[in-house]
Write a protein that holds these residues in place. Structure first.
Motif, PDB file in Angstrom:
ATOM      1  N   HIS A 258      40.419  21.286  29.499  1.00  0.00           N
ATOM      2  CA  HIS A 258      40.627  19.857  29.773  1.00  0.00           C
ATOM      3  C   HIS A 258      40.511  19.643  31.275  1.00  0.00           C
ATOM      4  O   HIS A 258      41.164  20.352  32.047  1.00  0.00           O
ATOM      5  CB  HIS A 258      42.022  19.403  29.354  1.00  0.00           C
ATOM      6  N   ILE A 259      39.694  18.678  31.651  1.00  0.00           N
ATOM      7  CA  ILE A 259      39.610  18.315  33.074  1.00  0.00           C
ATOM      8  C   ILE A 259      40.074  16.867  33.173  1.00  0.00           C
ATOM      9  O   ILE A 259      39.395  15.949  32.709  1.00  0.00           O
ATOM     10  CB  ILE A 259      38.188  18.520  33.612  1.00  0.00           C
ATOM     11  N   MET A 260      41.303  16.720  33.688  1.00  0.00           N
ATOM     12  CA  MET A 260      41.937  15.392  33.675  1.00  0.00           C
ATOM     13  C   MET A 260      42.078  14.852  35.080  1.00  0.00           C
ATOM     14  O   MET A 260      42.406  15.608  36.003  1.00  0.00           O
ATOM     15  CB  MET A 260      43.353  15.508  33.083  1.00  0.00           C
ATOM     16  N   ASP A 261      41.827  13.566  35.218  1.00  0.00           N
ATOM     17  CA  ASP A 261      42.088  12.958  36.522  1.00  0.00           C
ATOM     18  C   ASP A 261      42.870  11.676  36.328  1.00  0.00           C
ATOM     19  O   ASP A 261      42.971  11.165  35.213  1.00  0.00           O
ATOM     20  CB  ASP A 261      40.769  12.722  37.283  1.00  0.00           C
TER      21      ASP A 261
ATOM     22  N   ILE B 264      36.807  14.406  41.089  1.00  0.00           N
ATOM     23  CA  ILE B 264      37.165  14.170  42.496  1.00  0.00           C
ATOM     24  C   ILE B 264      36.543  12.853  42.979  1.00  0.00           C
ATOM     25  O   ILE B 264      37.205  11.999  43.574  1.00  0.00           O
ATOM     26  CB  ILE B 264      36.694  15.345  43.390  1.00  0.00           C
ATOM     27  N   LYS B 265      35.246  12.708  42.651  1.00  0.00           N
ATOM     28  CA  LYS B 265      34.485  11.543  43.134  1.00  0.00           C
ATOM     29  C   LYS B 265      35.073  10.225  42.631  1.00  0.00           C
ATOM     30  O   LYS B 265      35.142   9.252  43.354  1.00  0.00           O
ATOM     31  CB  LYS B 265      33.051  11.690  42.596  1.00  0.00           C
ATOM     32  N   TYR B 266      35.516  10.211  41.378  1.00  0.00           N
ATOM     33  CA  TYR B 266      36.000   8.945  40.804  1.00  0.00           C
ATOM     34  C   TYR B 266      37.527   8.815  40.878  1.00  0.00           C
ATOM     35  O   TYR B 266      38.119   8.031  40.148  1.00  0.00           O
ATOM     36  CB  TYR B 266      35.470   8.786  39.374  1.00  0.00           C
ATOM     37  N   SER B 267      38.153   9.611  41.769  1.00  0.00           N
ATOM     38  CA  SER B 267      39.593   9.501  41.981  1.00  0.00           C
ATOM     39  C   SER B 267      39.852   8.823  43.306  1.00  0.00           C
ATOM     40  O   SER B 267      39.094   9.009  44.256  1.00  0.00           O
ATOM     41  CB  SER B 267      40.243  10.887  42.034  1.00  0.00           C
ATOM     42  N   GLY B 268      40.970   8.076  43.360  1.00  0.00           N
ATOM     43  CA  GLY B 268      41.364   7.482  44.634  1.00  0.00           C
ATOM     44  C   GLY B 268      42.109   8.523  45.455  1.00  0.00           C
ATOM     45  O   GLY B 268      42.474   9.590  44.932  1.00  0.00           O
TER      46      GLY B 268
ATOM     47  N   TRP C 134      41.624   2.483  35.064  1.00  0.00           N
ATOM     48  CA  TRP C 134      42.658   2.525  36.111  1.00  0.00           C
ATOM     49  C   TRP C 134      43.797   3.486  35.803  1.00  0.00           C
ATOM     50  O   TRP C 134      44.786   3.520  36.512  1.00  0.00           O
ATOM     51  CB  TRP C 134      43.205   1.112  36.425  1.00  0.00           C
ATOM     52  N   LYS C 135      43.684   4.252  34.723  1.00  0.00           N
ATOM     53  CA  LYS C 135      44.733   5.255  34.454  1.00  0.00           C
ATOM     54  C   LYS C 135      44.167   6.655  34.626  1.00  0.00           C
ATOM     55  O   LYS C 135      44.816   7.521  35.193  1.00  0.00           O
ATOM     56  CB  LYS C 135      45.259   5.098  33.037  1.00  0.00           C
ATOM     57  N   GLY C 136      42.951   6.859  34.131  1.00  0.00           N
ATOM     58  CA  GLY C 136      42.358   8.179  34.304  1.00  0.00           C
ATOM     59  C   GLY C 136      41.465   8.589  33.157  1.00  0.00           C
ATOM     60  O   GLY C 136      41.301   7.861  32.173  1.00  0.00           O
ATOM     61  N   THR C 137      40.879   9.781  33.324  1.00  0.00           N
ATOM     62  CA  THR C 137      39.873  10.269  32.374  1.00  0.00           C
ATOM     63  C   THR C 137      40.166  11.723  32.037  1.00  0.00           C
ATOM     64  O   THR C 137      40.655  12.461  32.896  1.00  0.00           O
ATOM     65  CB  THR C 137      38.484  10.161  33.034  1.00  0.00           C
ATOM     66  N   CYS C 138      39.868  12.094  30.808  1.00  0.00           N
ATOM     67  CA  CYS C 138      40.007  13.504  30.437  1.00  0.00           C
ATOM     68  C   CYS C 138      38.764  13.956  29.683  1.00  0.00           C
ATOM     69  O   CYS C 138      38.431  13.410  28.629  1.00  0.00           O
ATOM     70  CB  CYS C 138      41.248  13.685  29.574  1.00  0.00           C
ATOM     71  N   PHE C 139      38.026  14.918  30.243  1.00  0.00           N
ATOM     72  CA  PHE C 139      36.899  15.532  29.541  1.00  0.00           C
ATOM     73  C   PHE C 139      37.411  16.827  28.936  1.00  0.00           C
ATOM     74  O   PHE C 139      38.103  17.602  29.606  1.00  0.00           O
ATOM     75  CB  PHE C 139      35.757  15.842  30.523  1.00  0.00           C
ATOM     76  N   THR C 140      37.099  17.052  27.659  1.00  0.00           N
ATOM     77  CA  THR C 140      37.506  18.302  27.011  1.00  0.00           C
ATOM     78  C   THR C 140      36.278  19.040  26.492  1.00  0.00           C
ATOM     79  O   THR C 140      35.489  18.490  25.714  1.00  0.00           O
ATOM     80  CB  THR C 140      38.456  18.003  25.831  1.00  0.00           C
ATOM     81  N   VAL C 141      36.123  20.279  26.956  1.00  0.00           N
ATOM     82  CA  VAL C 141      35.027  21.118  26.481  1.00  0.00           C
ATOM     83  C   VAL C 141      35.621  22.152  25.534  1.00  0.00           C
ATOM     84  O   VAL C 141      36.641  22.779  25.852  1.00  0.00           O
ATOM     85  CB  VAL C 141      34.321  21.825  27.658  1.00  0.00           C
TER      86      VAL C 141
END
Ligand code: ADP
Length: 254
Positions: free
Chosen positions: A184-187, A161-165, A243-250
């Motif tokens: 997967h937590i994708m932004d 949330i914090k690093y999303s526009g 500038w496209k996004g990030t995906c953390f996978t646990v």
């Protein structure tokens, strides 16, 4: 011939011993350096809010700030105390996770319910940015320390949330591979530059220090997340494009 062989062997053993001493010495040096860096980072993170609290309280006390602007300054002081309290909370958590006999209590519970609850808890944050949150969850039970994993999801989701526009999209997706459950937590936010990616789990690492600090960050969140994940024998990966996004996978073994 025998004496040559003995001498030769002794020389090899001494060489091996020297190598292992050298290796130990360089490991000790590395640990010392890490400890020094840690202390200097902690002092910096403490010093900077204290400096601004001291400056603003002195200015208000000495009547330098007009009454109509005092509220803004008091608000900064308040935010800085929150920052200090978050730092102390993170340091205590790290110390406790670092200690060898860290108490952790795995229990079996529904992971999808935990994720859904955290999305609800963080609602004020994503509503404020008008983010579109998509949940793609599976009814699935896991066996981990519930409170520690609560911290993991809370951290990854608030970072997304914090690093999303404004008006961006966040997806929380579960996948069952048969051997593990993946979360997967994708932004679609600002992303992480390629050169920073290998360091984001390091203690105190922030891609943009000024931006992180102004958002209340201290660069410890992901290092705590990683520590919790590793304590459980789980895995965390990150993929990101600037500038496209990030995906953390646990990945949690089933
Ligand atoms: P912080 O308190 O600075 O958020 P973290 O340890 O949680 O510290 O994250 C480390 C750094 O990784 C952050 O400063 C930020 O630059 C980057 N980061 C983490 N999550 C994301 C994300 N979802 N999108 C972009 N950058 C991120």
């Amino acid at each position: 011939n025998l004496s040559f062989r003995l001498k030769h062997r002794r020389k090899d053993e001494i060489g091996e011993l020297m190598d292992s001493f050298n290796h130990m010495a360089s490991e000790i040096q590395k640990v010392d350096k890490m400890r020094e860096d840690f202390v200097s980072n902690v002092s910096h993170e403490i010093q900077s809010p204290i400096t601004s609290i001291r400056g603003f309280t002195r200015a208000i006390r000495d009547g330098v700030i007009p009454v109509e602007h005092q509220k803004e300054h008091l608000d900064i002081i308040y935010q800085e105390t929150l920052r200090l309290s978050k730092l102390s909370d993170h340091l205590l958590r790290l110390a406790s996770l670092d200690s060898e006999n860290h108490p952790f209590h795995p229990v079996e519970y529904r992971l999808d319910e935990q994720l859904r609850r955290i999305i609800l808890v963080t609602e004020p944050l994503w509503i404020k940015k008008n983010l579109d949150i998509e949940l793609d969850l599976l009814a699935c039970r896991v066996m981990v320390d519930r409170d520690l994993f609560e911290h993991v999801w809370q951290n990854l989701i608030t970072n997304a949330i914090k690093y999303s526009g404004d008006n961006n999209r966040i997806v929380v997706q579960m996948e069952n591979t048969g051997l593990a459950v993946l979360v997967h937590i994708m932004d679609t936010g600002r992303g992480i530059p390629k050169e920073d990616l290998p360091y984001v789990f390091d203690r105190f690492y922030m891609v943009d220090k000024a931006r992180s600090r102004s958002g209340g960050g201290n660069g410890l969140g992901l290092s705590i997340v990683k520590k919790i994940i590793e304590l459980h024998g789980c895995k965390i990966d990150v993929k990101s494009e600037e500038w496209k996004g990030t995906c953390f996978t646990v990945s949690i073994p089933l």
